[in-house]
Structure formats: structure tokens, C-alpha cells
Design a protein around this motif. Structure first.
Motif, PDB file in Angstrom:
ATOM      1  N   THR A   1      -8.373  -1.472  -2.745  1.00  0.00           N
ATOM      2  CA  THR A   1      -6.935  -1.712  -2.649  1.00  0.00           C
ATOM      3  C   THR A   1      -6.146  -0.631  -3.373  1.00  0.00           C
ATOM      4  O   THR A   1      -4.979  -0.416  -3.060  1.00  0.00           O
ATOM      5  CB  THR A   1      -6.558  -3.095  -3.208  1.00  0.00           C
ATOM      6  OG1 THR A   1      -6.947  -3.183  -4.582  1.00  0.00           O
ATOM      7  CG2 THR A   1      -7.229  -4.207  -2.421  1.00  0.00           C
ATOM      8  N   LYS A   2      -6.783   0.074  -4.320  1.00  0.00           N
ATOM      9  CA  LYS A   2      -6.105   1.199  -4.969  1.00  0.00           C
ATOM     10  C   LYS A   2      -5.956   2.376  -4.007  1.00  0.00           C
ATOM     11  O   LYS A   2      -5.199   3.300  -4.279  1.00  0.00           O
ATOM     12  CB  LYS A   2      -6.873   1.633  -6.217  1.00  0.00           C
ATOM     13  CG  LYS A   2      -6.820   0.616  -7.351  1.00  0.00           C
ATOM     14  CD  LYS A   2      -7.496   1.139  -8.608  1.00  0.00           C
ATOM     15  CE  LYS A   2      -7.454   0.104  -9.729  1.00  0.00           C
ATOM     16  NZ  LYS A   2      -6.095  -0.221 -10.157  1.00  0.00           N
ATOM     17  N   GLY A   3      -6.663   2.322  -2.882  1.00  0.00           N
ATOM     18  CA  GLY A   3      -6.557   3.382  -1.893  1.00  0.00           C
ATOM     19  C   GLY A   3      -5.792   3.003  -0.648  1.00  0.00           C
ATOM     20  O   GLY A   3      -5.195   3.860   0.004  1.00  0.00           O
ATOM     21  N   VAL A   4      -5.806   1.708  -0.285  1.00  0.00           N
ATOM     22  CA  VAL A   4      -5.137   1.298   0.960  1.00  0.00           C
ATOM     23  C   VAL A   4      -3.976   0.357   0.715  1.00  0.00           C
ATOM     24  O   VAL A   4      -3.225   0.047   1.644  1.00  0.00           O
ATOM     25  CB  VAL A   4      -6.138   0.649   1.945  1.00  0.00           C
ATOM     26  CG1 VAL A   4      -7.299   1.575   2.232  1.00  0.00           C
ATOM     27  CG2 VAL A   4      -6.636  -0.701   1.442  1.00  0.00           C
ATOM     28  N   GLY A   5      -3.825  -0.122  -0.519  1.00  0.00           N
ATOM     29  CA  GLY A   5      -2.776  -1.077  -0.821  1.00  0.00           C
ATOM     30  C   GLY A   5      -3.281  -2.500  -0.751  1.00  0.00           C
ATOM     31  O   GLY A   5      -4.444  -2.759  -0.427  1.00  0.00           O
TER      32      GLY A   5
END
Length: 481
Positions: free
Chosen positions: A266-270
């Protein structure tokens, strides 16, 4: 006579020794010409290496690498030479480290539909009991509630031997699951379930026993993959990526657990459902043998109009489908359905009759669900009506629909009396339009049939898509108008 016999035997024995000596010499000369045996791949690599660098180092071993990964040699060469996100691990196995979603793509995430009624204190209740095809021998488990990763390929090369991934969280309170968080869980599940609806696989948020994921050998016919939704930075901070997954490991008969899980960061795609779902379907797609859909100039095709390929990047497109590279300048022509089928996931069986003779019965006001799994399928329904005005509707999946529906109304003789096939598009990146179809018509009393087919839109080269990836779930309903 006896002495002569002994002498002959001695000569024969001496000849055999001489022949053996000559054979040894010849063998040594052959060995000298061949040189030493090639070093094992893991000794040559030692650690993960990016695709282009790996190709430069291991070009003479490309055929061996291709066989190890179950990929054609020419295809593997293309992937390693052109796809910056491709990697070989220390054993020569192919995996991908995906780029992050752009800030704009993460900001544009829309809220998931309201569904959950109250917060829960643990990962229990309806959001964690979702199944797309319960009872299937194949599973894709969407793991939102944390996972311990140890003894896997992700724990090598300086990564921690044991990693405790924390649960998905958006409000800073990991002790409860808010209604908003549960809504995201359900929305992600619905979108991924729609992507995999054509296949005989259960997409679920309910933790299956480990034996239902890990494959112990060729006789084990119940297996799958785990896709962990990971909010931590233990791996993501090093790769700066949106997700990672190994290619073609879904039905491995050995070291199956070693190449698990697939990871979405989620730190990469939200934290929004649309982006998480796109990434989850994409990473699971790698597990079932699929590679990236790009062009000659970009590794990931971002699509056109409202459409993008699942194995490209669909964050900004409301319609993402499986592809066989029908768009302009596609660099990957692999048939997604065929590849997935050869990696452990067969298509679903036909669930409704194709013609008027075996049509599925409808009742006025009732809803019947179906899955359009095969590009050549036709689903037909029948209903007996009194005279009056009625609404005939075939609705695509409410979240992340893949199936574009062409609806026809037929009379009792099987003659088409009306057709609906609206143009498709999108309201925003999460909401497609024009996939469902409906007809409102005044009819005389009698028997009527609804025929449901998949359809494409526009030109698959640059404005739309063909019928190839237009497959998924739908519901059909007739109501009084």
C-alpha cells in the motif's frame, strides 16, 4: 595345447587392458576439449539481479534459464532485455518488482461503496468470509489481516528471516476494522473476483488452511496462492515498488511455498480499493504464468479510452481485462487465458443453456446470476409473461466489471425483437459505463427469451477492446414496467 590356450587368453587380456587404456585416454581428451562442467546458476548469480544485467551475464545459459522458468527462450530474452521490472533471483527464477502508482493515480482513488454496518474488533464477520466460488480446488486468498513470512524466497539476500506483516490499516488503529476499511476489503475482493470469474478458482478473504494453498506434490490437486496486502516497509523501502511476485509458480509441484506469497504494498499503490485490486489481480497473474503487457517503448501499457490490460497498468482505466496483445504496438502477444490454463486454472464450465431449447427459467421480479467464461458462449433465459410493459435487464458486475453485455429479446418463435448494446466508457477511473444492457418493451402474452452475449467496443487497436477479454459475472432480471 593347454599352454597355447593360456597364452591366447593372456593376449586377449592384454588387448582388453590396452583397449581400456586407449579408451581412458580418448575420454580424457574429450573431457579436455569439453572443459569443466558449467557452474550451477546459483553460484553464478549469488543474489537477485535485474533482467538486463542478468542477460548480459547469463546469455550463454539462456536456454537453461528459459527451461527453468517454463518460458520460451526468445520470450525470456525479450523480457530480460526490455522490461526494467524483471529480475532473476539467485536460482534463476523470474520475478517482477512493479513500479509504484503515481501520486495522481493514488490521489484519484474513489471511495468504496458503503457496505459494512459496524466496526469489528478482529478480522471476522462478512468482510472476511467472502468467496467467489466456494468448493473449488483452486484458491486466491486476499490476505488483509497480516501474515508471518518465513522460509521463502523473500527472506533471502539480507531480508529478515522472519517478517510479521501487519494488517491493512487506514486510520492508525490496528485493533479494529472500521466500516471504511471493511468496505475496501469487500471492494477489492469484488474486483479481483470479477477478474478471475472466468476461471475455476475461489477468490476469498477467508483464511483457508495452509494445505489449501501450498501444493505438496503432483498428486495434490488442491492449491493456490496468497496475495498479501502489505502496509509495511520491510521490502517496499528497498525495491521502491508497488508489488512483487514470482512468475509461473501457482501449480509448482516442488518448493511451492518457497515462492509464496505475492505481495501488494500500500506504500506503493495507495490504500484505495481500485488500485489495490488492480495490483492484486496483476500479481496473482504473474503467479499463474503471465508476463507484462507493454509496447516497444514502455514496459506497461496504460491503455486507451476506458480500457487497459490487467497485466499492463489499469489504475486510471475503469475497464481492465485479460489480453492477447490486440492493441497497437503490443510487445506481448501471449494468450492470457491459454497461459493461465496451462498454469493450473481451468475455465469455469458453462452455467446456462445456449439456446431456446435449454434456456434457464426466469420468474418475474427474480434475479438469476451467471458467469460468462468462454468467448464463444451464449447464455439464454426464458420467461412467460402476460401482456404489458416490462423491463428486461442484464447487469454487469457492480465493481470492476469486465463483461460488456449485448442483450437480445426474442419472441416465442426465437425471433429477435429488440437488441441493446450501449457504448462503453467511464465516469471515473473506478466506474465503467455501458457494460450493462436493458430493454423496455410492451409485449403481448406469451413466452419470451433473453439472449446474453459478450461484446467489444470500438477498435481494440486504439479506442476499445474486442470480445476476447469481455468475460465476467452478470445478473439478469425481468420486472414489470
Amino acid at each position: 595345447m593347454q599352454s597355447r590356450f593360456r597364452r591366447t587368453g593372456a593376449l586377449v587380456g592384454a588387448g582388453a587392458v590396452l583397449f581400456g587404456a586407449l579408451a581412458v585416454v580418448a575420454g580424457n581428451q574429450a573431457d579436455a576439449k569439453q572443459g569443466p562442467s558449467p557452474a550451477p546458476l546459483d553460484q553464478l548469480l549469488g543474489q537477485p539481479i535485474q533482467g538486463k544485467a542478468a542477460l548480459g551475464k547469463l546469455q550463454p545459459r539462456l536456454a537453461e534459464l528459459a527451461e527453468r522458468n517454463g518460458i520460451a527462450e526468445q520470450q525470456l530474452q525479450r523480457i530480460l532485455a526490455s522490461d526494467k521490472t524483471s529480475w532473476l533471483d539467485k536460482d534463476g527464477k523470474l520475478f517482477y518488482a512493479e513500479p509504484v502508482a503515481s501520486a495522481k493515480e493514488q490521489r484519484s482513488a474513489t471511495a468504496s461503496p458503503a457496505w459494512a454496518r459496524s466496526a469489528v474488533a478482529a478480522a471476522t464477520g462478512p468482510a472476511f468470509e467472502l468467496h467467489s466460488k466456494p468448493g473449488s480446488n483452486r484458491v486466491i486468498y486476499l490476505d488483509f489481516d497480516g501474515h508471518t513470512i518465513s522460509g521463502t524466497a523473500w527472506n533471502t539476500n539480507g531480508k529478515p528471516a522472519t517478517v510479521n506483516v501487519t494488517p491493512y490499516d487506514t486510520d492508525g488503529n490496528t485493533s479494529t476494522w472500521s466500516t471504511t476499511e471493511q468496505n475496501v476489503v469487500r471492494d477489492v475482493w469484488a474486483r479481483v473476483a470479477e477478474d478471475y470469474a472466468p476461471f475455476d478458482v475461489d477468490v476469498t478473504t477467508q483464511a483457508p488452511p495452509e494445505s489449501a494453498i501450498t501444493r505438496s506434490g503432483s498428486s495434490d490437486l488442491q492449491y493456490g496462492t496468497r496475495v498479501v496486502i502489505d502496509p509495511t516497509s520491510w521490502y517496499q523501502s528497498g525495491c521502491g515498488c508497488g508489488g512483487v511476485a514470482y512468475v509461473g509458480v501457482y501449480d509448482n509441484t516442488s518448493r511451492h511455498a518457497y515462492y509464496q506469497p505475492a505481495l501488494v504494498f500500500t506504500k506503493g499503490v495507495g490504500t484505495g480499493a481500485k488500485n489495490i485490486a488492480e495490483a492484486a489481480s496483476h500479481e496473482a497473474g504473474h503467479n499463474v504464468g503471465l508476463n507484462h503487457d507493454g509496447t516497444s517503448s514502455v514496459g506497461y501499457y496504460q491503455g486507451h479510452g476506458a480500457w487497459a490490460p490487467i497485466m499492463g497498468v489499469g489504475y486510471s482505466k475503469a475497464i481492465s481485462q485479460w489480453s492477447k496483445g490486440e492493441y497497437s504496438n503490443a510487445n506481448n502477444k501471449e494468450d492470457d487465458f491459454a497461459v493461465v490454463g496451462s498454469n493450473g486454472l481451468a475455465l469455469r464450465g458453462d452455467d446456462h443453456g445456449n439456446g431456446t431449447a435449454d434456456a434457464t427459467a426466469l420468474t418475474l421480479g427474480g434475479t438469476v446470476n451467471g458467469v460468462y467464461a468462454n468467448d464463444s458462449d451464449i447464455d439464454t433465459f426464458r420467461i412467460d409473461l402476460a401482456a404489458g410493459t416490462f423491463n428486461f435487464a442484464a447487469n454487469a458486475a457492480a465493481s470492476g466489471g469486465n463483461l460488456d453485455i449485448r442483450l437480445q429479446l426474442l419472441n416465442s418463435a426465437g425471433t429477435v425483437v429488440a437488441t441493446a448494446d450501449p457504448a462503453s466508457g467511464q465516469t471515473n477511473s473506478a466506474t465503467p459505463t455501458g457494460l450493462s444492457a436493458s430493454i423496455s418493451r410492451q409485449v403481448t402474452a406469451g413466452r419470451y427469451y433473453l439472449r446474453i452475449e459478450n461484446t467489444g467496443y470500438g477498435n481494440p487497436l486504439n479506442t476499445g477492446y474486442s470480445t476476447y477479454g469481455s468475460r465476467g459475472g452478470y445478473s439478469v432480471r425481468v420486472t414489470a414496467g
